[in-house]
Design an enzyme around this catalytic site. Structure first.
Site, PDB file in Angstrom:
ATOM      1  N   ARG A 226       0.873  -1.177   0.000  1.00 61.29           N
ATOM      2  CA  ARG A 226       0.000   0.000   0.000  1.00 61.29           C
ATOM      3  C   ARG A 226       0.904   1.219   0.000  1.00 61.29           C
ATOM      4  O   ARG A 226       1.736   1.396   0.893  1.00 61.29           O
ATOM      5  CB  ARG A 226      -0.891   0.001   1.245  1.00 61.29           C
ATOM      6  CG  ARG A 226      -1.758   1.260   1.417  1.00 61.29           C
ATOM      7  CD  ARG A 226      -2.815   1.345   0.320  1.00 61.29           C
ATOM      8  NE  ARG A 226      -3.870   2.293   0.640  1.00 61.29           N
ATOM      9  CZ  ARG A 226      -3.799   3.611   0.450  1.00 61.29           C
ATOM     10  NH1 ARG A 226      -2.701   4.158  -0.040  1.00 61.29           N
ATOM     11  NH2 ARG A 226      -4.831   4.380   0.748  1.00 61.29           N
ATOM     12  N   GLU A 234     -10.882   5.099  -6.196  1.00 60.61           N
ATOM     13  CA  GLU A 234     -11.247   3.700  -6.356  1.00 60.61           C
ATOM     14  C   GLU A 234     -11.603   3.437  -7.819  1.00 60.61           C
ATOM     15  O   GLU A 234     -11.926   4.355  -8.580  1.00 60.61           O
ATOM     16  CB  GLU A 234     -12.432   3.361  -5.457  1.00 60.61           C
ATOM     17  CG  GLU A 234     -12.174   3.548  -3.980  1.00 60.61           C
ATOM     18  CD  GLU A 234     -11.145   2.577  -3.426  1.00 60.61           C
ATOM     19  OE1 GLU A 234     -11.004   1.472  -3.995  1.00 60.61           O
ATOM     20  OE2 GLU A 234     -10.480   2.908  -2.426  1.00 60.61           O
ATOM     21  N   ARG A 268      -1.536  -5.334   4.587  1.00 59.25           N
ATOM     22  CA  ARG A 268      -0.670  -4.888   3.499  1.00 59.25           C
ATOM     23  C   ARG A 268       0.538  -4.161   4.083  1.00 59.25           C
ATOM     24  O   ARG A 268       0.430  -3.483   5.104  1.00 59.25           O
ATOM     25  CB  ARG A 268      -1.439  -3.941   2.567  1.00 59.25           C
ATOM     26  CG  ARG A 268      -2.610  -4.581   1.852  1.00 59.25           C
ATOM     27  CD  ARG A 268      -3.393  -3.570   1.038  1.00 59.25           C
ATOM     28  NE  ARG A 268      -3.988  -2.544   1.888  1.00 59.25           N
ATOM     29  CZ  ARG A 268      -4.823  -1.607   1.464  1.00 59.25           C
ATOM     30  NH1 ARG A 268      -5.154  -1.550   0.178  1.00 59.25           N
ATOM     31  NH2 ARG A 268      -5.321  -0.721   2.299  1.00 59.25           N
TER      32      ARG A 268
END
Length: 336
Positions: A226, A234, A268
């Site tokens: 990330r 998105e 992540r």
């Protein structure tokens, strides 16, 4: 590779200043490279039954005796839960496993890997000096070339790191190495059902066997990254597709350097990503394809790069009031 690691230990990894030399759990430093070399040599011995070259210059016993040591050490390493991570752990495994052998051989083996001698272990155990903790990023990854399909969106990438990299090799569970060896043998005799089952075990453990540029098998560790400090639209949002496409164009087929700070709630690894000298977060912000994620990162340069993109009305800033991705996600969670 084991001998190459020992060369690295004796040369480039010696500290050049009084600054702490650790790069965290994946750093190639005097704190980890000896453990990596020992792990690699034990795995190689399991495959070839050969002890490393140059060992006889450090010990007094025969090659046959040396092979007996490595057989015992390999078994001890397999049974260790967890396997040794530090020079002290590795030195203890050697001294305890070979405690009935000649002192000169045990000390020679420790010296061969640059591990602390028995008297030094006592000093380590009684020391109250805390371990060095980096103030900023924790460790660094150097990835294999990135596949376009590994880019999830404008701020997320899945990468793989070659476990032969000494930054990574000491941390690979021994069962994963064994799965990879067995998979290779199964494929050699065209037992693809067994090979596929072993590949599944490898993937379930967070690794993957990748076909390398010379048609060789590369055991690699998977990291979901990330990008720290930015939040891209998105996929279903305006400019979400463009953000992903620009990131793909930048990193596809390239090896990345990633400085890891920690993990987020989705497991992540959160980090700064560099591609051929380009700071990827800077690239995305200046392209107007991401917001500065102020809630998680207050670096002033990020705010400046976003401000410059806003002023130039590039990317998503062509709209006077683009919807923020964290608000978009919140609305979807609340059923809006």
């Amino acid at each position: 590779m084991g001998n190459a690691l020992r060369f690295l230990y004796g040369g480039c990894c010696k500290p050049q200043s009084d600054e702490p030399d650790s790069l965290g759990p994946h750093g190639v430093t005097i704190s980890t490279v000896g453990v990596s070399a020992l792990a690699h040599d034990l795995f190689q011995f399991d495959i070839t039954s050969q002890v490393p070259q140059g060992l006889s210059q450090h010990v007094v016993s025969s090659k046959k005796a040396q092979a007996n040591w490595y057989k015992k050490l390999h078994q001890a390493w397999k049974e260790a839960k967890p396997p040794p991570k530090t020079p002290e752990d590795a030195a203890k495994l050697i001294t305890q496993t070979l405690k009935k052998h000649k002192k000169a051989d045990v000390e020679g083996l420790l010296a061969f890997y640059g591990l602390p001698l028995p008297h030094a272990l006592v000093e380590v155990e009684t020391s109250s000096t805390p371990a060095y903790q980096p103030q900023h990023w924790k460790f660094e990854l150097h990835t294999l070339p990135v596949d376009a399909k590994a880019v999830a969106d404008g701020d997320g990438i899945t990468v793989y790191v070659d476990t032969r990299d000494p930054r990574e090799s000491a941390n690979v569970p021994i069962e994963v190495h064994e799965y990879a060896i067995r998979r290779s043998k199964a494929r050699a005799v065209k037992n693809y059902a067994e090979a596929d089952a072993l590949q599944k075990n490898i993937v379930d453990a967070g690794y993957r066997v990748i076909n390398g540029p010379n048609n060789d098998d590369i055991l690699a560790r998977k990291y979901r990254i990330r990008l720290r400090g930015i939040d891209a639209p998105e996929s279903a949002m305006p400019f979400g597709k463009q953000a992903k496409e620009e990131l793909v164009k930048l990193v596809q087929g390239k090896s990345l350097k990633v400085c890891i700070y920690g993990e987020d709630r989705y497991n992540r690894s959160v980090g700064d990503v560099y591609c051929n000298g380009t700071f990827v977060q800077e690239f995305m912000l200046k392209k107007g394809l991401a917001w500065h994620y102020v809630a998680y990162d207050q670096r002033p340069e990020f705010a400046l790069w976003e401000k410059e993109a806003r002023a130039a009305r590039v990317g998503l800033w062509a709209s006077s009031n683009p919807e923020k991705p964290w608000e978009w996600r919140k609305d979807r969670r609340n059923g809006v």
